[in-house]
Design an enzyme around this catalytic site. Structure first.
Site, short mmCIF file in Angstrom:
data_model
loop_
_atom_site.label_atom_id
_atom_site.label_comp_id
_atom_site.label_asym_id
_atom_site.label_seq_id
_atom_site.Cartn_x
_atom_site.Cartn_y
_atom_site.Cartn_z
N GLN A 75 -21.48 16.62 -15.86
CA GLN A 75 -21.87 17.81 -16.51
C GLN A 75 -23.36 17.95 -16.58
O GLN A 75 -23.90 18.62 -17.76
CB GLN A 75 -21.20 18.17 -17.70
CG GLN A 75 -19.69 18.32 -17.55
CD GLN A 75 -19.47 19.85 -16.92
OE1 GLN A 75 -20.27 20.80 -17.08
NE2 GLN A 75 -18.20 20.09 -16.23
N SER A 76 -24.22 17.49 -15.77
CA SER A 76 -25.57 17.56 -15.89
C SER A 76 -26.17 18.83 -15.76
O SER A 76 -25.96 19.36 -14.95
CB SER A 76 -26.24 16.47 -14.86
OG SER A 76 -27.68 16.86 -14.73
N ASN A 77 -27.04 19.33 -16.92
CA ASN A 77 -27.66 20.50 -16.73
C ASN A 77 -28.85 20.20 -15.81
O ASN A 77 -29.41 21.32 -15.32
CB ASN A 77 -28.25 21.01 -18.11
CG ASN A 77 -27.11 21.09 -19.10
OD1 ASN A 77 -26.07 21.77 -19.09
ND2 ASN A 77 -26.93 20.19 -20.13
#
Ligand code: PLP
Length: 333
Positions: A75-77
């Site tokens: 879930q890397s921004n």
């Protein structure tokens, strides 16, 4: 310090607003709490990586890169904003995801940032097991592309190297300007710290301008001593890139690791409370992995009486609300 001598693109809406959190301040009954809206940078739901990417992708263009490579947790921004920035430049983005968190079901794997990664046209080359040496994976992949005649540009996790950290040197300058324009004395800056570029850039910017505004990083992963060392290293390298003389005092880098909970990306009750408080009293969406834990730290330290009633605290909202959708099972079961 002359930031304008570094190549820079325009990828977001700047300056981001600096606004009072009147309801939260009243509710907690302590110091005045302000928020710097770096969640509102505008790049595909925004976030702190936009500032770093303005410098990193300018460097990529200067090197005539024709493909961008980066990596992050599922879930890397950072990965999502990098893909969006590459799309603006018409460059392909090849990304590697690390399965650093498990147990949150299909939505964690497919929704939130992962959905946006795909919508923005990123290619998820591989989704790798936790503990993989992601930097090595990227370098091996870049070597393969070079052998095919490509010119890849590899961005480290979180965009945290001295060039990326320049984005937060710029944020420090922006805060000083807003502080003077809005007649706001800033006593503390507080934010979530992970890959260290945000805090390193802020510390480099504030120390280089002799403004002596203390920065407190609330760690989302590493223990205090290690995170302080990592931030100090990058802040020192960033100051060197800027040509700031002298050694950075160790005391300029302060990290609190009391709000990590069981680990990176794992929800805590305090994070959940912070996310709900900001949503229900300010209409602001934090995120479960970073800003939620950072704000949980700020709230707890206010309740402990760690700040003076007359202080002005500035919380940097580093973004990440897209990740909420990956955590539906934990947040709204
Ligand atoms: C990456 C990130 C951070 C941490 O910033 P670093 O520069 O990696 O320390 C904080 N908040 C959000 C929402 C992020 O995506």
């Amino acid at each position: 310090m002359h930031l304008a001598r570094f190549p820079r693109l325009r990828l977001g809406h700047f300056p981001t607003p600096l606004e009072p959190l009147e309801n939260l301040s009243r509710l907690l009954g302590g110091p005045a709490i302000w928020i710097k809206r770096d969640d509102a940078t505008g790049l595909a739901t925004g976030g702190n990586k936009t500032r770093k990417l303005e410098f990193l992708l300018a460097d990529a263009l200067a090197q005539q890169a024709d493909v961008i490579i980066t990596q992050g947790a599922t879930q890397s921004n950072h990965v999502r904003q990098t893909i969006a920035a590459a799309a603006v430049l018409g460059l392909p983005a090849k990304v590697f995801l690390e399965q650093r968190v498990s147990g949150f079901g299909d939505e964690y794997q497919q929704s939130g940032n992962v959905l946006l990664d795909k919508l923005l046209g990123g290619e998820i080359v591989a989704h790798l097991p936790p503990g993989t040496d992601m930097q090595q994976v990227m370098e091996d992949y870049a070597a393969t592309l070079r052998a095919q005649g490509k010119n890849p540009y590899v961005i480290p996790g979180g965009g945290s190297n001295p060039i990326g950290a320049l984005g937060y040197v710029a944020c420090a300058q922006e805060l000083l300007y807003q502080s003077s324009q809005q007649r706001l004395r800033i006593d503390h800056v507080i934010h979530a710290t992970g890959s260290t570029g945000t805090q390193a850039g802020l510390v480099a910017g504030f120390t280089a301008t002799n403004s002596h505004i203390p920065v407190l990083g609330i760690s989302v992963r590493a223990p205090k001593a290690r995170q302080q060392e990592n931030v100090w290293q990058l802040a020192s390298r960033t100051r060197a890139l800027l040509g700031v003389p002298g050694e950075l005092p160790r005391s300029a880098v302060v990290v609190n690791s009391d709000y990590v909970g069981d680990g990176y990306g794992l929800p805590t009750p305090a994070m959940q409370e912070a996310v709900e408080l900001l949503a229900r009293h300010e209409g602001i969406l934090l995120d479960p992995v970073y800003a939620g834990k950072g704000m949980a730290g700020l709230i707890d330290l206010v309740r402990q009486g760690q700040f003076r009633p007359q202080d002005n605290l500035v919380f940097i909202h580093t973004g990440g609300a897209a990740g909420l959708f990956g955590y539906r099972q934990a947040l709204a079961p």
